[in-house]
Structures are given as C-alpha cells and as structure tokens.
Design a protein around this motif. Sequence first.
Motif, PDB file in Angstrom:
ATOM      1  N   ARG A  79     -92.328  28.924 -31.815  1.00 13.53           N
ATOM      2  CA  ARG A  79     -93.248  28.127 -31.003  1.00 13.53           C
ATOM      3  C   ARG A  79     -94.696  28.486 -31.310  1.00 13.53           C
ATOM      4  N   ARG A  80     -94.918  29.764 -31.504  1.00 14.56           N
ATOM      5  CA  ARG A  80     -96.272  30.179 -31.850  1.00 14.56           C
ATOM      6  C   ARG A  80     -96.680  29.546 -33.173  1.00 14.56           C
ATOM      7  N   LEU A  82     -95.564  26.763 -34.449  1.00 19.77           N
ATOM      8  CA  LEU A  82     -95.774  25.325 -34.280  1.00 19.77           C
ATOM      9  C   LEU A  82     -97.078  25.030 -33.557  1.00 19.77           C
ATOM     10  N   ALA A  83     -97.343  25.796 -32.510  1.00 24.86           N
ATOM     11  CA  ALA A  83     -98.579  25.579 -31.759  1.00 24.86           C
ATOM     12  C   ALA A  83     -99.789  25.902 -32.627  1.00 24.86           C
ATOM     13  N   GLY A  84     -99.711  27.009 -33.344  1.00 26.70           N
ATOM     14  CA  GLY A  84    -100.824  27.393 -34.206  1.00 26.70           C
ATOM     15  C   GLY A  84    -101.045  26.371 -35.303  1.00 26.70           C
ATOM     16  N   LEU A  86    -100.299  23.110 -35.205  1.00 28.69           N
ATOM     17  CA  LEU A  86    -100.929  21.902 -34.661  1.00 28.69           C
ATOM     18  C   LEU A  86    -102.382  22.165 -34.297  1.00 28.69           C
ATOM     19  N   LEU A  87    -102.615  23.335 -33.740  1.00 31.32           N
ATOM     20  CA  LEU A  87    -103.976  23.731 -33.379  1.00 31.32           C
ATOM     21  C   LEU A  87    -104.900  23.613 -34.589  1.00 31.32           C
ATOM     22  N   ARG A  89    -104.219  21.995 -37.628  1.00 32.01           N
ATOM     23  CA  ARG A  89    -104.189  20.720 -38.330  1.00 32.01           C
ATOM     24  C   ARG A  89    -104.825  19.580 -37.553  1.00 32.01           C
ATOM     25  N   ALA A  90    -104.629  19.570 -36.243  1.00 36.27           N
ATOM     26  CA  ALA A  90    -105.093  18.416 -35.480  1.00 36.27           C
ATOM     27  C   ALA A  90    -106.276  18.716 -34.571  1.00 36.27           C
ATOM     28  N   PHE A  91    -106.464  19.989 -34.250  1.00 40.36           N
ATOM     29  CA  PHE A  91    -107.486  20.303 -33.258  1.00 40.36           C
ATOM     30  C   PHE A  91    -108.590  21.200 -33.788  1.00 40.36           C
ATOM     31  N   GLY A  93    -108.691  24.029 -34.538  1.00 44.20           N
ATOM     32  CA  GLY A  93    -108.704  25.355 -33.953  1.00 44.20           C
ATOM     33  C   GLY A  93    -109.187  25.430 -32.514  1.00 44.20           C
ATOM     34  N   SER A  94    -109.493  24.301 -31.905  1.00 43.91           N
ATOM     35  CA  SER A  94    -109.983  24.340 -30.528  1.00 43.91           C
ATOM     36  C   SER A  94    -108.841  24.348 -29.521  1.00 43.91           C
ATOM     37  N   ALA A  95    -108.580  25.533 -28.957  1.00 41.06           N
ATOM     38  CA  ALA A  95    -107.509  25.643 -27.966  1.00 41.06           C
ATOM     39  C   ALA A  95    -107.825  24.759 -26.761  1.00 41.06           C
ATOM     40  N   LEU A  98    -106.708  21.299 -27.516  1.00 42.29           N
ATOM     41  CA  LEU A  98    -105.243  21.215 -27.508  1.00 42.29           C
ATOM     42  C   LEU A  98    -104.725  21.142 -26.080  1.00 42.29           C
TER      43      LEU A  98
ATOM     44  N   LEU B  13    -102.798  12.911 -41.333  1.00 45.62           N
ATOM     45  CA  LEU B  13    -103.639  13.583 -40.351  1.00 45.62           C
ATOM     46  C   LEU B  13    -104.888  14.164 -41.005  1.00 45.62           C
ATOM     47  N   PHE B  91     -91.510  22.639 -26.505  1.00 46.22           N
ATOM     48  CA  PHE B  91     -91.818  23.466 -25.348  1.00 46.22           C
ATOM     49  C   PHE B  91     -91.182  22.974 -24.055  1.00 46.22           C
ATOM     50  N   GLY B 101     -98.356  29.843 -26.751  1.00 50.02           N
ATOM     51  CA  GLY B 101     -98.139  29.800 -28.192  1.00 50.02           C
ATOM     52  C   GLY B 101     -99.444  29.670 -28.946  1.00 50.02           C
ATOM     53  N   SER B 105    -101.240  32.620 -31.310  1.00 56.90           N
ATOM     54  CA  SER B 105    -101.244  32.342 -32.747  1.00 56.90           C
ATOM     55  C   SER B 105    -102.502  32.906 -33.401  1.00 56.90           C
ATOM     56  N   GLU B 112    -114.007  31.180 -25.395  1.00 60.83           N
ATOM     57  CA  GLU B 112    -112.965  30.163 -25.396  1.00 60.83           C
ATOM     58  C   GLU B 112    -112.153  30.220 -24.104  1.00 60.83           C
TER      59      GLU B 112
END
Lengths: 128, 128
Positions: A79-80, A82-84, A86-87, A89-91, A93-95, A98, B13, B91, B101, B105, B112
Amino acid sequence: MTTDPPRPTDAELEILTVLWNRGPGTVRDVHDAIAARKPTQYTTVLKTLQIMAAKGLVRRDETQRAHVYEAALPSEVTRRQLAGDLLTRAFSGSARNLMLGALSSRKATKKELAELRKLLDDYEKGTV
Amino acid sequence: MTTDPPRPTDAELEILTVLWNRGPGTVRDVHDAIAARKPTQYTTVLKTLQIMAAKGLVRRDETQRAHVYEAALPSEVTRRQLAGDLLTRAFSGSARNLMLGALSSRKATKKELAELRKLLDDYEKGTV
DNA sequence: ATCCTACTACGATATTCTTCGTAGTGCAAG
DNA sequence: CTTGCACTACGAAGAATATCGTAGTAGGAT
C-alpha cells in the motif's frame, strides 16, 4: 540483491486483497472469495496466481497437493508503494492534494476526519 | 449522456501532467517537456495524444496546422478519480490508511503536516 | 516552381494484461 | 483396479499499452 516486486495490476491487487484479508490460502479459497462478487473462472485465478508467484508478488507452498499462496509483502508495504507511486505520478508529491482528492472522491464522516487528525498527531510523534 | 473518460495510463498521465502545468500546447510543446527528462521519440508522444483524443482524455484544436491539445478535464477531477480509485481498490475505502501509506512513503515536513491539518479544517467547514 | 522542414496519419511490433479451455495427474471412493 | 474429481500446467487468444518508423502533405524559403 533481489529486485522489488513490480506494482501489482488491478487483477493482482484484487487477489492480494483476498490474501491479506484471509491469510494464506489455496486457489480454491481465493477463487471462492472473488467469484462471490463477480463471475470468474477458477483457472483465471490459478493462472494469475502463477504469474504473481513468478513475479514475486506471492509465495507458494507446494508441500500440499493444493498449493498454498501467501502475499509476499504485508499489505502496509504494498500500500505504501501504491500510495507513494500515485503521489509522485499524479500529485507531484503533494500529500495535501492527494488527501484532497481522496476526500472529495466521496463523503467523509466526522469519525474519519478525527482519525485523520489523530494520524497526523501520531505521525508527528513518531508513534506510527 | 457521454461516458466518462477511462482512467489514464502511466504514459497518458505523464502527458496530462504537462498539459496541466503548461496549459494547452502542441505535440512539440509536450514532447519537449517530456524529452527533457527522458529520451522519447516525437511520434510516440504524437501517437499517444491521438489515442488520448480518441478516448476523450484530451481535446484537440485543429484550426492550426500544428494541432493544439488540451486536457479534457481539470487536474482536480482526474486526480479525484485516481485517488478515489486507489482508495477503493487498495485501501478498502479507508482514507486514513491511504494517508498513512502516502506519509510513510517518504518524509513529510512540518509544513506539509500543517497543510494537511488545515485541509481537514477547511474540509470540515466546507471551505474546500 | 522546387526544395526543405515540420507536421499528421498510420501501420507495425513487442510487451503486458486478462481471460479461458484443454490436457495431464494424483488421490480417494467404490 | 477403475473411475471420477480436484488440482496444476500451459497454450492461446484478444485487448490494451507503449514505442517507433515510414509515408505523405502543407507551407515557407530560395
């Protein structure tokens, strides 16, 4: 040094979820769990599990005639990943963004918001 | 009623990110941005953009000889889709675990964490 | 008018993902 | 022993993904 297993695909993640929830199990176990929610052939699950074993996503115990499969990594680790992923690739790095995306994808309850606040506290304390 | 565009793939993406950051642009614009970070052929970007237009992920303005492409949806919408999708698939809908997650990561700064707290407050107030 | 360049269109390929059918095998029940 | 069932192995096929090369064209420069 072995390479990390690749990011699981959609079908693979569905199987991993079953293994995480129910613990190690046979193809039959996994198939029953998945087929309860959507029509799926037994051999489809079997084949996917074989591929996952080759990729290192699951481990296989062959001592029994019905092989027993087990997720290679605990859910937290995958999960980490996957979350990292997406964080990044799509965001960018902005938690914050996300989380905003997650919250706005559906209603969040007061209870959930409280959980999130507690998580931030725990994270800051290093409790988690 | 038209169907929503599908979840963008990794390559798609990457292109959407360029379009979100720089606004509408030609294949040349997008290619230059991407090729600056990794070796990529011009026609690869072109072909992908054509496919994305067919899927409805981008809109295309053909009035100029060099067609101008634009993300069909604002980043917020696609990001919400992606975050919601991962939230569900990996999740079990737990925003708390998704955030955990993401945080684990990589290191999160104090700044933040403050942003995240503020986001929760704003979300509760309906400000966001 | 001819040539060069930048552009689009599109076919082709390799790879991955997903699914399923068939074949073969071990084991237990009769 | 023979039969039947549950299981594994594996090939195959179709769709999606990702990448690139070639062909053709529009338009400006000479």
